[in-house]
Design a protein around this motif. Structure first.
Motif, PDB file in Angstrom:
ATOM      1  N   THR A  33     -25.671  24.440  13.917  1.00 19.26           N
ATOM      2  CA  THR A  33     -26.536  23.263  14.015  1.00 19.26           C
ATOM      3  C   THR A  33     -27.862  23.631  14.678  1.00 19.26           C
ATOM      4  O   THR A  33     -28.855  22.942  14.499  1.00 19.26           O
ATOM      5  CB  THR A  33     -25.845  22.149  14.810  1.00 19.26           C
ATOM      6  N   SER A  34     -27.865  24.744  15.418  1.00 20.77           N
ATOM      7  CA  SER A  34     -29.100  25.217  16.042  1.00 20.77           C
ATOM      8  C   SER A  34     -29.918  26.085  15.089  1.00 20.77           C
ATOM      9  O   SER A  34     -31.010  26.538  15.436  1.00 20.77           O
ATOM     10  CB  SER A  34     -28.779  26.012  17.305  1.00 20.77           C
ATOM     11  N   GLY A  35     -29.351  26.343  13.887  1.00 15.97           N
ATOM     12  CA  GLY A  35     -30.051  27.157  12.903  1.00 15.97           C
ATOM     13  C   GLY A  35     -29.387  28.512  12.711  1.00 15.97           C
ATOM     14  O   GLY A  35     -28.893  29.104  13.668  1.00 15.97           O
ATOM     15  N   GLY A  36     -29.351  28.999  11.480  1.00 16.24           N
ATOM     16  CA  GLY A  36     -28.778  30.309  11.194  1.00 16.24           C
ATOM     17  C   GLY A  36     -27.458  30.207  10.446  1.00 16.24           C
ATOM     18  O   GLY A  36     -26.664  29.279  10.668  1.00 16.24           O
ATOM     19  N   ALA A  37     -27.239  31.167   9.551  1.00 20.78           N
ATOM     20  CA  ALA A  37     -26.032  31.187   8.731  1.00 20.78           C
ATOM     21  C   ALA A  37     -24.907  31.905   9.449  1.00 20.78           C
ATOM     22  O   ALA A  37     -25.136  32.843  10.230  1.00 20.78           O
ATOM     23  CB  ALA A  37     -26.319  31.874   7.397  1.00 20.78           C
ATOM     24  N   VAL A  38     -23.675  31.479   9.196  1.00 17.93           N
ATOM     25  CA  VAL A  38     -22.490  32.131   9.746  1.00 17.93           C
ATOM     26  C   VAL A  38     -21.433  32.224   8.646  1.00 17.93           C
ATOM     27  O   VAL A  38     -21.466  31.471   7.668  1.00 17.93           O
ATOM     28  CB  VAL A  38     -21.895  31.367  10.955  1.00 17.93           C
TER      29      VAL A  38
ATOM     30  N   LEU B 189     -11.935  34.527  12.302  1.00 20.65           N
ATOM     31  CA  LEU B 189     -12.871  35.624  12.534  1.00 20.65           C
ATOM     32  C   LEU B 189     -14.234  35.132  12.073  1.00 20.65           C
ATOM     33  O   LEU B 189     -14.339  34.410  11.072  1.00 20.65           O
ATOM     34  CB  LEU B 189     -12.474  36.865  11.734  1.00 20.65           C
ATOM     35  N   GLY B 190     -15.284  35.490  12.798  1.00 23.37           N
ATOM     36  CA  GLY B 190     -16.608  35.000  12.445  1.00 23.37           C
ATOM     37  C   GLY B 190     -17.682  36.039  12.653  1.00 23.37           C
ATOM     38  O   GLY B 190     -17.544  36.946  13.480  1.00 23.37           O
ATOM     39  N   ARG B 191     -18.738  35.911  11.864  1.00 24.97           N
ATOM     40  CA  ARG B 191     -19.911  36.756  12.067  1.00 24.97           C
ATOM     41  C   ARG B 191     -21.173  35.971  11.721  1.00 24.97           C
ATOM     42  O   ARG B 191     -21.122  35.108  10.830  1.00 24.97           O
ATOM     43  CB  ARG B 191     -19.795  38.047  11.249  1.00 24.97           C
TER      44      ARG B 191
ATOM     45  N   LEU C 217     -21.226  32.995  18.067  1.00 25.31           N
ATOM     46  CA  LEU C 217     -20.094  32.067  18.048  1.00 25.31           C
ATOM     47  C   LEU C 217     -19.453  32.009  19.428  1.00 25.31           C
ATOM     48  O   LEU C 217     -18.320  32.425  19.647  1.00 25.31           O
ATOM     49  CB  LEU C 217     -19.090  32.493  16.977  1.00 25.31           C
ATOM     50  N   ARG C 218     -20.196  31.472  20.369  1.00 26.57           N
ATOM     51  CA  ARG C 218     -19.715  31.315  21.739  1.00 26.57           C
ATOM     52  C   ARG C 218     -19.123  29.917  21.926  1.00 26.57           C
ATOM     53  O   ARG C 218     -19.443  28.997  21.163  1.00 26.57           O
ATOM     54  CB  ARG C 218     -20.865  31.544  22.731  1.00 26.57           C
TER      55      ARG C 218
END
Length: 363
Positions: free
Chosen positions: A80-85, A108-110, A115-116
């Motif tokens: 929501t703050s911007g950027g793809a995951v 699992l994420g990148r 991803l805090r």
């Protein structure tokens, strides 16, 4: 596989081998049962086609298969703050089995650094938040109230094809499911079973071979690289399995009558050996297993293993070597490379006997 100087079957380095890039199967065979099948005997290594499997087994053999279905578990989203995951949904946090109603999931994420805990994300029309980071890397995410996770995966998810295969599409996704996939729950396919077709099953039935289903949900722990110099340092993640009473009864009857039990893949072998009792019978029911099969393991159930060719330094390669004997498996891999067999998930397969049985004919 070439052991390091002074190494042995408990050294991770002993499970290294060089594979030419051209032998990595990035596409499946044109027809499932057209893939090659290396029949591994102690005195010979024979080239066959998978379509010949019924003739390579004996009447009365019990073939155990894994009916798990691969989930559309790879999700692309945005912070929501911007950027793809990118997220890979592994399993609900509270239970091992697939549950589309669960709100808390292990993923699992990148990029992992973004991803805090407290991070908000959006996947399609579904919102979620990172609530925890576990010591070994997975995140715990919580989907917003009212999000149907199963429907979200169907609408926005992708089948998590292995990275060496490349991008997926509808045809490749379909080929990454077995023809008998029935129970959703895995994030990787039981690849030895990708070769089966209805024609092969018809041949098995005509040959008098008993097909016995079970389920093991394949998790990323199966493919997690081994760390450290020794296989004894590796810790497996638990995976859920379920063995129906009818399957346990079929296995018990086969054992009592001296008939063989054939595992269609390493996932089936792990489930059966995890559920094995001291007398070789298999306990029916649902449980979890973190069994890591290594040299010296006391096999109680499985006599023959149908399996693909596995990645270097993988726990699956260690399992096969423990099952059939390290020298024989090393020779089988050397020969498969020499003869141009195709490796990994979309690759070819081999049929191999348990170490004490390799001097006996397979058929």
């Amino acid at each position: 596989m070439t052991p390091a100087p002074g190494g042995g079957p408990r050294d991770v380095a002993a499970y290294e081998y060089h594979l030419p890039e051209a032998l990595i199967a990035r596409e499946p065979a044109p027809e499932r049962d057209a893939s090659r099948l290396l029949v591994v005997r102690s005195a010979s290594l024979e080239d066959h086609r998978f379509a010949e499997l019924p003739e390579l087994l004996r009447p009365g053999d019990v073939l155990a298969i894994n009916e798990t279905q691969v989930l559309r578990a790879r999700l692309l989203g945005r912070l929501t703050s911007g950027g793809a995951v990118e997220l890979l949904l592994l399993r609900p946090r509270a239970r091992a089995g697939y549950d589309p109603a669960a709100r808390d999931w292990l993923v699992l994420g990148r990029p992992a650094r973004k991803l805090r805990p407290g991070t908000r994300l959006q996947v399609g029309d579904g919102g979620l938040i990172v609530v925890d980071v576990l010591p070994d890397g997975p995140r715990v995410v919580r989907f917003d109230e009212g999000v149907d996770v199963g429907a979200l995966m169907e609408r926005h998810g992708a089948v998590p094809l292995p990275p060496y295969v490349g991008a997926g599409d509808a045809a490749r996704d379909a080929r990454y499911q077995t023809v008998f996939a029935r129970v959703p729950g895995s994030v990787a396919a039981p690849t030895a079973s990708l070769h089966f077709t209805e024609a092969v099953f018809a041949g098995l039935r005509a040959r008098g071979i008993v097909v016995a289903p079970l389920v093991l949900d394949v998790g990323m722990g199966t493919f997690r690289p081994m760390q450290g110099p020794s296989i004894d340092q590796h810790v497996m993640h638990a995976e859920r399995y379920a063995i129906p009473p009818a399957t346990a009864a079929a296995l018990a009857a086969a054992r009592a009558e001296g008939r063989r039990i054939v595992a269609a893949g390493t996932t089936v072998l792990r489930a059966l050996e995890a559920a094995a009792q001291a007398d070789g019978s298999v306990h029916p029911g649902e449980a979890e297993t973190d069994l890591f099969v290594t040299p010296g393991f006391p096999f109680r159930v499985v006599d023959l293993l149908l399996t693909n060719f596995h990645l270097p330094r993988s726990t699956l390669l260690v399992l096969v070597a423990a099952f059939a004997g390290y020298p024989l498996v090393r020779e089988a891999y050397r020969t498969a490379i020499e003869r141009g067999y195709r490796f990994f998930s979309f690759g070819d397969a081999m049929l191999i006997g348990r170490e004490p049985l390799t001097v006996a004919p397979l058929v």
